[in-house]
Design a protein around this motif. Structure first.
Motif, PDB file in Angstrom:
ATOM      1  N   ASP A 103       0.896  -1.254   0.000  1.00 34.80           N
ATOM      2  CA  ASP A 103      -0.010  -0.016   0.088  1.00 34.80           C
ATOM      3  C   ASP A 103       0.778   1.211  -0.143  1.00 34.80           C
ATOM      4  OD1 ASP A 103      -2.061  -1.808   0.036  1.00 34.80           O
ATOM      5  OD2 ASP A 103      -2.427  -1.495   2.306  1.00 34.80           O
ATOM      6  N   ARG A 104       1.666   1.694   1.216  1.00 45.32           N
ATOM      7  CA  ARG A 104       2.349   2.746   1.126  1.00 45.32           C
ATOM      8  C   ARG A 104       3.599   2.790   0.138  1.00 45.32           C
ATOM      9  NH1 ARG A 104      -0.338   1.860   5.700  1.00 45.32           N
ATOM     10  NH2 ARG A 104      -1.186   3.306   6.917  1.00 45.32           N
ATOM     11  N   ALA A 105       4.108   1.753  -0.221  1.00 48.38           N
ATOM     12  CA  ALA A 105       5.027   1.572  -1.163  1.00 48.38           C
ATOM     13  C   ALA A 105       4.562   2.110  -2.501  1.00 48.38           C
ATOM     14  CB  ALA A 105       5.706   0.285  -1.371  1.00 48.38           C
ATOM     15  N   ALA A 106       3.451   1.752  -2.809  1.00 49.82           N
ATOM     16  CA  ALA A 106       2.793   2.265  -4.181  1.00 49.82           C
ATOM     17  C   ALA A 106       2.477   3.630  -4.002  1.00 49.82           C
ATOM     18  CB  ALA A 106       1.500   1.156  -4.446  1.00 49.82           C
ATOM     19  N   THR A 107       2.121   4.143  -2.745  1.00 50.82           N
ATOM     20  CA  THR A 107       1.732   5.705  -2.799  1.00 50.82           C
ATOM     21  C   THR A 107       3.012   6.391  -2.411  1.00 50.82           C
ATOM     22  OG1 THR A 107      -0.293   4.899  -1.674  1.00 50.82           O
ATOM     23  CG2 THR A 107       0.320   7.228  -1.435  1.00 50.82           C
ATOM     24  N   GLY A 166       6.661   5.508  -2.421  1.00 47.90           N
ATOM     25  CA  GLY A 166       7.694   4.841  -2.876  1.00 47.90           C
ATOM     26  C   GLY A 166       8.344   4.169  -1.544  1.00 47.90           C
ATOM     27  N   ASP A 167       9.548   3.627  -1.870  1.00 52.32           N
ATOM     28  CA  ASP A 167      10.458   2.792  -0.993  1.00 52.32           C
ATOM     29  C   ASP A 167      10.604   3.602   0.273  1.00 52.32           C
ATOM     30  OD1 ASP A 167      13.449   3.167  -1.167  1.00 52.32           O
ATOM     31  OD2 ASP A 167      12.505   3.765  -3.093  1.00 52.32           O
ATOM     32  N   ALA A 168      10.677   3.032   1.483  1.00 57.00           N
ATOM     33  CA  ALA A 168      11.005   3.489   2.587  1.00 57.00           C
ATOM     34  C   ALA A 168      12.496   3.947   2.723  1.00 57.00           C
ATOM     35  CB  ALA A 168      10.885   2.257   3.698  1.00 57.00           C
ATOM     36  N   GLU A 169      13.313   3.236   2.276  1.00 57.06           N
ATOM     37  CA  GLU A 169      14.743   3.472   2.349  1.00 57.06           C
ATOM     38  C   GLU A 169      15.106   4.905   1.632  1.00 57.06           C
ATOM     39  OE1 GLU A 169      14.436  -0.848   1.881  1.00 57.06           O
ATOM     40  OE2 GLU A 169      13.581   0.902   0.976  1.00 57.06           O
ATOM     41  N   SER A 170      14.200   5.173   0.471  1.00 54.65           N
ATOM     42  CA  SER A 170      14.359   6.542  -0.096  1.00 54.65           C
ATOM     43  C   SER A 170      13.864   7.633   0.711  1.00 54.65           C
ATOM     44  CB  SER A 170      13.815   6.492  -1.757  1.00 54.65           C
ATOM     45  OG  SER A 170      14.643   5.819  -2.377  1.00 54.65           O
ATOM     46  N   SER A 171      12.582   7.463   1.187  1.00 55.59           N
ATOM     47  CA  SER A 171      11.867   8.452   1.910  1.00 55.59           C
ATOM     48  C   SER A 171      12.650   8.569   3.332  1.00 55.59           C
ATOM     49  CB  SER A 171      10.521   7.767   2.360  1.00 55.59           C
ATOM     50  OG  SER A 171       9.571   7.606   1.042  1.00 55.59           O
ATOM     51  N   PHE A 172      13.111   7.714   3.699  1.00 53.42           N
ATOM     52  CA  PHE A 172      13.765   7.920   5.217  1.00 53.42           C
ATOM     53  C   PHE A 172      15.020   8.788   4.942  1.00 53.42           C
ATOM     54  CE2 PHE A 172      12.078   4.046   7.727  1.00 53.42           C
ATOM     55  CZ  PHE A 172      10.717   4.553   7.531  1.00 53.42           C
ATOM     56  N   ALA A 173      15.878   8.315   4.106  1.00 53.33           N
ATOM     57  CA  ALA A 173      17.113   9.172   3.604  1.00 53.33           C
ATOM     58  C   ALA A 173      16.880  10.501   3.162  1.00 53.33           C
ATOM     59  CB  ALA A 173      17.808   8.459   2.519  1.00 53.33           C
ATOM     60  N   THR A 174      15.724  10.933   2.402  1.00 57.65           N
ATOM     61  CA  THR A 174      15.299  12.208   2.419  1.00 57.65           C
ATOM     62  C   THR A 174      14.978  13.000   3.341  1.00 57.65           C
ATOM     63  OG1 THR A 174      14.616  11.349  -0.011  1.00 57.65           O
ATOM     64  CG2 THR A 174      13.518  13.519   0.966  1.00 57.65           C
ATOM     65  N   LEU A 175      14.057  12.354   4.203  1.00 61.37           N
ATOM     66  CA  LEU A 175      13.711  12.905   5.501  1.00 61.37           C
ATOM     67  C   LEU A 175      14.941  13.254   6.440  1.00 61.37           C
ATOM     68  CD1 LEU A 175      10.557  10.998   6.636  1.00 61.37           C
ATOM     69  CD2 LEU A 175      10.781  13.418   6.238  1.00 61.37           C
ATOM     70  N   ALA A 176      15.810  12.130   6.439  1.00 59.59           N
ATOM     71  CA  ALA A 176      17.208  12.488   7.208  1.00 59.59           C
ATOM     72  C   ALA A 176      17.718  13.712   6.336  1.00 59.59           C
ATOM     73  CB  ALA A 176      18.131  11.295   7.179  1.00 59.59           C
ATOM     74  N   ALA A 177      17.974  13.934   5.271  1.00 65.36           N
ATOM     75  CA  ALA A 177      18.651  15.032   4.612  1.00 65.36           C
ATOM     76  C   ALA A 177      17.871  16.302   5.184  1.00 65.36           C
ATOM     77  CB  ALA A 177      18.698  14.790   3.236  1.00 65.36           C
ATOM     78  N   VAL A 178      16.587  16.343   5.193  1.00 67.33           N
ATOM     79  CA  VAL A 178      15.848  17.584   5.543  1.00 67.33           C
ATOM     80  C   VAL A 178      15.847  17.867   6.994  1.00 67.33           C
ATOM     81  CG1 VAL A 178      13.401  18.421   5.499  1.00 67.33           C
ATOM     82  CG2 VAL A 178      14.144  17.092   3.402  1.00 67.33           C
ATOM     83  N   TRP A 179      15.552  16.902   7.740  1.00 68.28           N
ATOM     84  CA  TRP A 179      15.624  16.961   9.318  1.00 68.28           C
ATOM     85  C   TRP A 179      17.027  17.482   9.692  1.00 68.28           C
ATOM     86  CZ3 TRP A 179      12.197  12.585  11.256  1.00 68.28           C
ATOM     87  CH2 TRP A 179      10.867  12.646  10.726  1.00 68.28           C
ATOM     88  N   SER A 180      18.222  16.938   9.233  1.00 68.41           N
ATOM     89  CA  SER A 180      19.503  17.266   9.703  1.00 68.41           C
ATOM     90  C   SER A 180      19.560  18.738   9.935  1.00 68.41           C
ATOM     91  CB  SER A 180      20.487  16.579   8.993  1.00 68.41           C
ATOM     92  OG  SER A 180      20.564  15.106   9.258  1.00 68.41           O
ATOM     93  N   PRO A 181      19.723  19.540   8.840  1.00 74.93           N
ATOM     94  CA  PRO A 181      19.705  21.129   9.052  1.00 74.93           C
ATOM     95  C   PRO A 181      18.750  21.806   9.980  1.00 74.93           C
ATOM     96  CG  PRO A 181      19.246  20.673   6.720  1.00 74.93           C
ATOM     97  CD  PRO A 181      19.220  19.284   7.402  1.00 74.93           C
ATOM     98  N   LEU A 182      17.340  21.193   9.949  1.00 80.24           N
ATOM     99  CA  LEU A 182      16.428  21.595  10.598  1.00 80.24           C
ATOM    100  C   LEU A 182      16.515  21.503  12.050  1.00 80.24           C
ATOM    101  CD1 LEU A 182      13.254  20.658   8.521  1.00 80.24           C
ATOM    102  CD2 LEU A 182      14.110  22.914   8.796  1.00 80.24           C
ATOM    103  N   LEU A 183      17.147  20.315  12.513  1.00 75.25           N
ATOM    104  CA  LEU A 183      17.336  19.994  14.044  1.00 75.25           C
ATOM    105  C   LEU A 183      19.080  20.502  14.453  1.00 75.25           C
ATOM    106  CD1 LEU A 183      15.733  16.492  14.000  1.00 75.25           C
ATOM    107  CD2 LEU A 183      14.803  18.559  14.856  1.00 75.25           C
ATOM    108  N   GLY A 184      19.693  20.725  13.357  1.00 74.72           N
ATOM    109  CA  GLY A 184      21.004  21.306  13.638  1.00 74.72           C
ATOM    110  C   GLY A 184      21.916  20.115  14.050  1.00 74.72           C
ATOM    111  N   VAL A 185      21.221  18.709  14.020  1.00 73.51           N
ATOM    112  CA  VAL A 185      22.243  17.768  14.301  1.00 73.51           C
ATOM    113  C   VAL A 185      22.088  16.475  13.049  1.00 73.51           C
ATOM    114  CG1 VAL A 185      22.088  17.890  16.777  1.00 73.51           C
ATOM    115  CG2 VAL A 185      20.511  16.554  15.444  1.00 73.51           C
ATOM    116  N   PRO A 186      23.143  15.608  12.990  1.00 71.95           N
ATOM    117  CA  PRO A 186      22.867  14.707  11.989  1.00 71.95           C
ATOM    118  C   PRO A 186      22.074  13.681  12.140  1.00 71.95           C
ATOM    119  CG  PRO A 186      25.281  14.943  12.465  1.00 71.95           C
ATOM    120  CD  PRO A 186      24.302  15.911  13.528  1.00 71.95           C
TER     121      PRO A 186
END
Length: 152
Positions: free
Chosen positions: A79-83, A85-105
């Motif tokens: 279900d969610r993979a179809a909607t 995409g894959d979790a690996e890409s989503s989590f990596a993208t979120l990590a890249a966005v959240w890192s500067p927002l939170l000020g920590v890797p």
């Protein structure tokens, strides 16, 4: 038009049917869904006829641990993979966005933990809402897989 916020190519059956009309109708339906989502409708409320039928056929509330795990497996592998995409890409993208927002890797496995913590908070406030438990199990499974793969 079909019921509620559900659109299908059949809604446009009164139009002449030159070559390619079905494809254009499907593109139109997808575009209408995107507009509805952008206008504030929840993604879950804007579904195709096929999605609606699949949801109605699926068990509504898994009440056993096996039912919750089965629902989580369906969610994260189909279900969610179809909607989304894959979790690996989503989590990596979120990590890249959240890192500067939170000020920590932030790593992809940490994203899974933070999303799981969101579901824990929601389950704390509404423990009877099964979707929180299903999503929590799904985030745990995805996070474990991402961590085992060594993704950051």
């Amino acid at each position: 038009m079909t019921e509620g916020n559900v659109f299908s190519a059949a809604d446009f059956s009164e139009f002449p049917n030159p070559e390619g009309t079905a494809e254009r109708a499907n593109q139109f339906v997808k575009g209408m869904a995107e507009i509805a989502i952008a206008a504030g409708y929840e993604r879950e409320d804007v579904v195709s006829v096929d999605e609606r039928a699949a949801r109605q056929a699926a068990p509504k509330s898994p009440e056993t641990r096996q039912g919750i795990l089965d629902a989580a497996a369906q969610a994260v592998t189909v279900d969610r993979a179809a909607t989304h995409g894959d979790a690996e890409s989503s989590f990596a993208t979120l990590a890249a966005v959240w890192s500067p927002l939170l000020g920590v890797p932030v790593t992809a496995p940490q994203v899974a933990l933070m999303l799981a913590s969101l579901k824990i908070v929601r389950a704390w406030g509404n423990p009877g809402h099964t979707d929180n438990w299903v999503d929590l199990a799904g985030y745990a499974a995805c996070g474990g897989e991402v961590a085992q793969a060594g993704e950051t």
